[in-house]
Design a protein around this motif. Structure first.
Motif, PDB file in Angstrom:
ATOM      1  N   ALA A  83      37.938  32.932  40.877  1.00 38.63           N
ATOM      2  CA  ALA A  83      37.662  34.359  41.032  1.00 38.63           C
ATOM      3  C   ALA A  83      37.086  34.960  39.756  1.00 38.63           C
ATOM      4  CB  ALA A  83      38.940  35.098  41.437  1.00 38.63           C
ATOM      5  N   LEU A  84      37.689  34.659  38.618  1.00 37.38           N
ATOM      6  CA  LEU A  84      37.257  35.268  37.364  1.00 37.38           C
ATOM      7  C   LEU A  84      35.893  34.755  36.915  1.00 37.38           C
ATOM      8  CD1 LEU A  84      40.526  35.328  35.207  1.00 37.38           C
ATOM      9  CD2 LEU A  84      39.517  37.170  36.538  1.00 37.38           C
ATOM     10  N   LEU A  85      35.676  33.444  37.049  1.00 41.31           N
ATOM     11  CA  LEU A  85      34.428  32.856  36.576  1.00 41.31           C
ATOM     12  C   LEU A  85      33.335  32.878  37.645  1.00 41.31           C
ATOM     13  CD1 LEU A  85      35.860  29.781  34.626  1.00 41.31           C
ATOM     14  CD2 LEU A  85      35.366  32.083  33.790  1.00 41.31           C
ATOM     15  N   ARG A  86      33.708  33.258  38.864  1.00 42.17           N
ATOM     16  CA  ARG A  86      32.752  33.320  39.982  1.00 42.17           C
ATOM     17  C   ARG A  86      32.013  31.998  40.130  1.00 42.17           C
ATOM     18  NH1 ARG A  86      28.982  38.320  39.643  1.00 42.17           N
ATOM     19  NH2 ARG A  86      28.868  37.950  41.899  1.00 42.17           N
ATOM     20  N   ASN A  87      32.774  30.926  40.010  1.00 44.04           N
ATOM     21  CA  ASN A  87      32.211  29.579  40.084  1.00 44.04           C
ATOM     22  C   ASN A  87      33.066  28.752  41.034  1.00 44.04           C
ATOM     23  OD1 ASN A  87      31.427  26.870  39.629  1.00 44.04           O
ATOM     24  ND2 ASN A  87      30.814  27.326  37.522  1.00 44.04           N
ATOM     25  N   PRO A  88      32.511  28.288  42.152  1.00 44.27           N
ATOM     26  CA  PRO A  88      33.308  27.537  43.123  1.00 44.27           C
ATOM     27  C   PRO A  88      33.789  26.190  42.616  1.00 44.27           C
ATOM     28  CG  PRO A  88      30.991  27.473  43.725  1.00 44.27           C
ATOM     29  CD  PRO A  88      31.106  28.461  42.607  1.00 44.27           C
ATOM     30  N   LEU A  89      33.217  25.707  41.513  1.00 44.66           N
ATOM     31  CA  LEU A  89      33.623  24.425  40.961  1.00 44.66           C
ATOM     32  C   LEU A  89      34.664  24.570  39.854  1.00 44.66           C
ATOM     33  CD1 LEU A  89      30.172  22.587  40.763  1.00 44.66           C
ATOM     34  CD2 LEU A  89      31.906  22.441  42.558  1.00 44.66           C
ATOM     35  N   ALA A  90      35.082  25.800  39.566  1.00 41.02           N
ATOM     36  CA  ALA A  90      36.075  26.013  38.504  1.00 41.02           C
ATOM     37  C   ALA A  90      37.424  25.473  38.947  1.00 41.02           C
ATOM     38  CB  ALA A  90      36.180  27.499  38.172  1.00 41.02           C
ATOM     39  N   ASP A  91      38.102  24.786  38.027  1.00 42.89           N
ATOM     40  CA  ASP A  91      39.446  24.304  38.312  1.00 42.89           C
ATOM     41  C   ASP A  91      40.257  24.347  37.021  1.00 42.89           C
ATOM     42  OD1 ASP A  91      38.579  22.111  36.846  1.00 42.89           O
ATOM     43  OD2 ASP A  91      39.436  20.644  38.208  1.00 42.89           O
ATOM     44  N   PRO A  92      41.564  24.088  37.083  1.00 40.36           N
ATOM     45  CA  PRO A  92      42.416  24.275  35.891  1.00 40.36           C
ATOM     46  C   PRO A  92      42.002  23.454  34.682  1.00 40.36           C
ATOM     47  CG  PRO A  92      43.754  24.049  37.855  1.00 40.36           C
ATOM     48  CD  PRO A  92      42.361  23.755  38.264  1.00 40.36           C
ATOM     49  N   TYR A  93      41.330  22.332  34.909  1.00 39.63           N
ATOM     50  CA  TYR A  93      40.986  21.464  33.790  1.00 39.63           C
ATOM     51  C   TYR A  93      39.650  21.818  33.158  1.00 39.63           C
ATOM     52  CZ  TYR A  93      44.790  18.900  35.908  1.00 39.63           C
ATOM     53  OH  TYR A  93      46.007  18.562  36.438  1.00 39.63           O
ATOM     54  N   LEU A  94      39.021  22.878  33.679  1.00 42.11           N
ATOM     55  CA  LEU A  94      37.753  23.326  33.119  1.00 42.11           C
ATOM     56  C   LEU A  94      37.910  23.801  31.682  1.00 42.11           C
ATOM     57  CD1 LEU A  94      34.763  23.993  33.977  1.00 42.11           C
ATOM     58  CD2 LEU A  94      35.551  26.310  34.355  1.00 42.11           C
ATOM     59  N   MET A  95      39.095  24.260  31.333  1.00 44.93           N
ATOM     60  CA  MET A  95      39.326  24.818  30.004  1.00 44.93           C
ATOM     61  C   MET A  95      39.640  23.759  28.957  1.00 44.93           C
ATOM     62  SD  MET A  95      38.953  27.849  31.110  1.00 44.93           S
ATOM     63  CE  MET A  95      39.280  28.791  29.647  1.00 44.93           C
ATOM     64  N   GLY A  96      39.512  22.494  29.283  1.00 44.56           N
ATOM     65  CA  GLY A  96      39.816  21.433  28.331  1.00 44.56           C
ATOM     66  C   GLY A  96      41.288  21.132  28.190  1.00 44.56           C
ATOM     67  N   ILE A  97      42.119  21.744  29.035  1.00 42.17           N
ATOM     68  CA  ILE A  97      43.566  21.612  28.898  1.00 42.17           C
ATOM     69  C   ILE A  97      44.025  20.190  29.207  1.00 42.17           C
ATOM     70  CG2 ILE A  97      45.768  22.380  29.849  1.00 42.17           C
ATOM     71  CD1 ILE A  97      44.432  25.101  30.287  1.00 42.17           C
ATOM     72  N   SER A  98      43.494  19.590  30.258  1.00 42.47           N
ATOM     73  CA  SER A  98      43.904  18.247  30.624  1.00 42.47           C
ATOM     74  C   SER A  98      43.542  17.243  29.532  1.00 42.47           C
ATOM     75  CB  SER A  98      43.243  17.842  31.945  1.00 42.47           C
ATOM     76  OG  SER A  98      43.565  16.517  32.281  1.00 42.47           O
TER      77      SER A  98
END
Length: 357
Positions: free
Chosen positions: A97-112
């Motif tokens: 919702a925030l990034l308006r990107n359907p491919l965004a997921d929790p690991y997008l932020m480099g956390i994993s």
């Protein structure tokens, strides 16, 4: 037309409360299944007797080994799986919702990737001299990776990433990709340089997702974290609705874009970091579940948030059951199961979505 749509989001239809009573039943059924099904065959009657003894103080006679498997291994594992599945699904809902990107997921932020580096640094390199557990090292690595991604996005955009600029979404995504690649490279370097064959095998198993080591101590961490993430998402559900139209539209509706976006991203990053530190990297939960739930309950976050949390919990419990039973005598990494199910499911969702346009 945009204003009309925004008004309709600001005044959503009455939530369908008549379906709410199904939520605890579905979750309870999934937890019972996760407790009853496993490598060792245990009858449902035995499972219910053990639960009655532990929860209701009954005095049914059951085998002590079966009681230990059910209470200390399977039930705690199922509850942690539910918490992790719910938390990862919620993070996917928020980021999409925030990034308006359907491919965004929790690991997008480099956390994993950061969590993996922290876990390897503790177990293989020996950083912390035994003062840190694998989970603590993974959480520290996840936090460091997220801080680096935020710093990189801030520097690259001159502070625009947390503002209303349309550039903000692209900057944070690119920063996350760069951070993921950096920490993945560090992980591979440490394994190649310092790990023995046995250490490399155990680390690779953990990197693919592993619930074998979770116990009641992890339940105490996983459940409150998932509930806190759910409450934060529900509190900001209207803002999430408006953010799907863009940050400028959110600002025009009176939403404080920078504080709200920062709170949501940081809170979901922390939820993801906690979950990854306990069970490793489990893919596709935060990517597929939100999309699947949009087909079922729609895109309004009043319904999408709780539905995604429930579906994520049930999905990860089911995946864990398969990981223990699919290959006789062997427990597979749960990330293998989620990928085998999630990749085809996401492909079907993507094809169906494109055909509807």
């Amino acid at each position: 037309m945009m204003n009309t749509a925004l008004v309709s989001l600001a005044l959503p239809r009455e939530f369908r409360w008549r379906w709410v009573w199904l939520t605890p039943l579905i979750l309870f059924g999934a937890l019972i299944a996760g407790t009853a099904i496993g490598e060792t065959s245990i009858s449902m009657a035995t499972v219910l007797k053990v639960l009655a003894n532990q929860l209701l103080g009954a005095n049914y006679v059951v085998d002590r080994i079966d009681a230990g498997i059910i209470w200390n291994y399977r039930l705690s594992r199922a509850i942690v799986a539910a918490g992790c599945g719910a938390g990862l699904a919620l993070a996917g809902v928020v980021l999409q919702a925030l990034l308006r990107n359907p491919l965004a997921d929790p690991y997008l932020m480099g956390i994993s990737a950061g969590a993996s580096t922290g876990a390897v640094a503790v177990t293989v390199v020996g950083i912390g001299a035994g003062a840190f557990t694998l989970s603590a090292g993974a959480f520290a690595g996840a936090g460091l990776a997220f801080a680096l991604v935020v710093l990189l996005a801030h520097v690259a955009s001159g502070g625009a990433w947390s503002g209303r600029s349309s550039q903000a979404n692209g900057v944070i995504i690119l920063a996350g990709i760069a951070g993921s690649q950096l920490f993945s490279a560090l992980t591979a370097f440490m394994i190649a340089k310092s790990a023995s064959a046995e250490q490399a095998r155990s680390i690779m198993f953990w990197l693919l997702g592993n619930l074998s080591g979770v116990r009641w101590d992890d339940v105490v961490l996983a459940v409150p974290t998932a509930l806190a993430g759910l409450l934060i998402c529900l509190w900001h559900r209207r803002a999430l609705d408006v953010f799907t139209f863009g940050a400028d539209s959110a600002a025009s509706m009176g939403i404080a874009v920078r504080p709200v976006r920062s709170v949501l991203i940081v809170s979901m990053a922390l939820v993801t970091a906690v979950m990854v530190s306990m069970v490793g990297a489990i893919g596709f939960v935060g990517l597929v579940i939100p999309h699947a739930m949009r087909f079922i309950v729609g895109s309004r976050h009043t319904r999408l948030v709780p539905a995604s949390a429930l579906a994520g919990a049930v999905f990860l419990i089911g995946s864990d059951i398969l990981s223990r039973t699919l290959v006789s005598g062997q427990v597979l990494p749960i990330g293998v199961i989620t990928s085998l199910i999630g990749a085809p499911a996401f492909a079907l969702i993507m094809i169906r979505g494109m055909r509807r346009r």
